[in-house]
Design an enzyme around this catalytic site. Structure first.
Site, PDB file in Angstrom:
ATOM      1  N   HIS A 174       0.839  -1.192   0.000  1.00  0.00           N
ATOM      2  CA  HIS A 174       0.000   0.000   0.000  1.00  0.00           C
ATOM      3  C   HIS A 174       0.875   1.243   0.000  1.00  0.00           C
ATOM      4  O   HIS A 174       2.077   1.164   0.236  1.00  0.00           O
ATOM      5  CB  HIS A 174      -0.967   0.018   1.191  1.00  0.00           C
ATOM      6  N   HIS A 226       7.757  10.725  -6.985  1.00  0.00           N
ATOM      7  CA  HIS A 226       6.351  10.944  -7.266  1.00  0.00           C
ATOM      8  C   HIS A 226       5.632   9.605  -7.363  1.00  0.00           C
ATOM      9  O   HIS A 226       6.255   8.554  -7.451  1.00  0.00           O
ATOM     10  CB  HIS A 226       6.154  11.753  -8.549  1.00  0.00           C
ATOM     11  N   GLU A 278       1.680  11.497 -11.167  1.00  0.00           N
ATOM     12  CA  GLU A 278       1.773  11.364 -12.626  1.00  0.00           C
ATOM     13  C   GLU A 278       0.642  10.465 -13.083  1.00  0.00           C
ATOM     14  O   GLU A 278       0.360   9.447 -12.461  1.00  0.00           O
ATOM     15  CB  GLU A 278       3.120  10.757 -13.018  1.00  0.00           C
TER      16      GLU A 278
END
Length: 132
Positions: free
Chosen positions: A7, A62, A108
């Site tokens: 997770h 990211h 993204e």
């Protein structure tokens, strides 16, 4: 032995604002929420929103989420209906949008996968690329 990604937890300053962003804008499915957090899902991905003092990365770190190549333009159009901040223009293989979540975490939206990225590296390798 590790078997995969379990997770992702993201620190958020305003749970309701982040819930709205991830569920209404990015289409995550809300599972549960409590006083200081929430669990969301997107396909097999489990995302935890945890109330804390966010400190978004200032480097290239990211989170990248997949969109089917034939749905990329629809996603771009959908996102254009919101006042979102973007942190980068796409310069790599495959279509990508680089946006910020409400706390400034870099995200993204990418239409591609590892196979397509490796295929592109055969044609245009990064400087110093070594195949493992």
């Amino acid at each position: 032995m590790l078997t995969g990604l379990n997770h992702i937890t993201v620190a958020v300053s305003d749970l309701e604002r982040s819930l709205h962003f991830y569920t209404e804008i990015l289409s995550f499915k809300g599972e549960v929420k409590w006083d200081n957090g929430a669990y969301l899902s997107l396909g097999e991905l489990w995302l935890c929103l945890s109330c804390d003092a966010p400190q978004p990365a200032t480097d290239y770190s990211h989170l990248a989420f997949s969109v089917a190549p034939n749905r990329f333009e629809a996603m771009r159009k959908h996102l254009s209906g919101f006042s979102l901040s973007y942190w980068k223009e796409n310069q790599s293989e495959g279509d990508s949008l680089y946006l910020l979540d409400p706390d400034g975490h870099k995200l993204e939206i990418h239409a591609g996968d590892l196979t397509s990225r490796l295929r592109s590296l055969r044609k245009k390798p990064y400087s110093g690329l070594i195949w493992l």
